[in-house]
Design a protein around this motif. Structure first.
Motif, PDB file in Angstrom:
ATOM      1  N   LYS A 221      -4.925  -3.593   7.677  1.00 53.17           N
ATOM      2  CA  LYS A 221      -5.360  -4.094   6.379  1.00 53.17           C
ATOM      3  C   LYS A 221      -4.161  -4.540   5.549  1.00 53.17           C
ATOM      4  CE  LYS A 221      -9.407  -1.292   6.472  1.00 53.17           C
ATOM      5  NZ  LYS A 221      -9.904   0.015   6.280  1.00 53.17           N
ATOM      6  N   THR A 222      -4.379  -5.588   4.782  1.00 53.38           N
ATOM      7  CA  THR A 222      -3.297  -6.090   3.947  1.00 53.38           C
ATOM      8  C   THR A 222      -3.188  -5.261   2.672  1.00 53.38           C
ATOM      9  OG1 THR A 222      -4.704  -7.622   2.726  1.00 53.38           O
ATOM     10  CG2 THR A 222      -3.734  -8.436   4.802  1.00 53.38           C
ATOM     11  N   PRO A 223      -2.018  -5.251   2.050  1.00 54.05           N
ATOM     12  CA  PRO A 223      -1.867  -4.540   0.779  1.00 54.05           C
ATOM     13  C   PRO A 223      -2.806  -5.087  -0.299  1.00 54.05           C
ATOM     14  CG  PRO A 223       0.283  -5.078   1.676  1.00 54.05           C
ATOM     15  CD  PRO A 223      -0.745  -5.767   2.543  1.00 54.05           C
ATOM     16  N   GLU A 224      -3.035  -6.391  -0.263  1.00 57.50           N
ATOM     17  CA  GLU A 224      -3.930  -7.001  -1.245  1.00 57.50           C
ATOM     18  C   GLU A 224      -5.359  -6.491  -1.088  1.00 57.50           C
ATOM     19  OE1 GLU A 224      -1.853  -8.721   0.719  1.00 57.50           O
ATOM     20  OE2 GLU A 224      -0.425  -9.611  -0.694  1.00 57.50           O
TER      21      GLU A 224
ATOM     22  N   GLU B 216      -6.251  -3.654   0.287  1.00 59.99           N
ATOM     23  CA  GLU B 216      -6.263  -2.245  -0.120  1.00 59.99           C
ATOM     24  C   GLU B 216      -6.280  -2.121  -1.640  1.00 59.99           C
ATOM     25  OE1 GLU B 216      -6.646   0.592   1.655  1.00 59.99           O
ATOM     26  OE2 GLU B 216      -7.079  -0.806   3.272  1.00 59.99           O
TER      27      GLU B 216
END
Length: 85
Positions: free
Chosen positions: A2-5, A7
């Protein structure tokens, strides 16, 4: 992975739901105290708590809008190119 964005968006959504639940719980508590204690509880403190929850909600709204704009800019969509319905 998963990307930080992603999350961040998920965390903001969870926080929004938690705040809405807290608002409902505070309202329910105040109603219960109104019935059981009348003037015997610090109603001003509860009103202040509701105001603080409102301020947190506004902060979450601003952050969600900022995150959305960031994602759109990264995808090549400028802020003036979307129509809001």
């Amino acid at each position: 992975m998963k990307t930080p964005e992603a999350e961040t968006r998920r965390a903001l959504a969870r926080l929004r739901r938690a705040i809405e639940k807290a608002k409902r719980e505070v309202r329910g508590l105040r109603e219960g105290l109104d019935e059981s204690e009348a003037d015997g509880y610090p109603a001003d403190d509860y009103a202040e708590m509701e105001e603080h929850l409102g301020a947190v909600t506004e902060l979450v709204n601003r952050e969600q809008a900022r995150q959305q704009a960031k994602v759109l800019r990264a995808g090549g969509i400028g802020p003036g190119r979307l129509r809001r319905s």
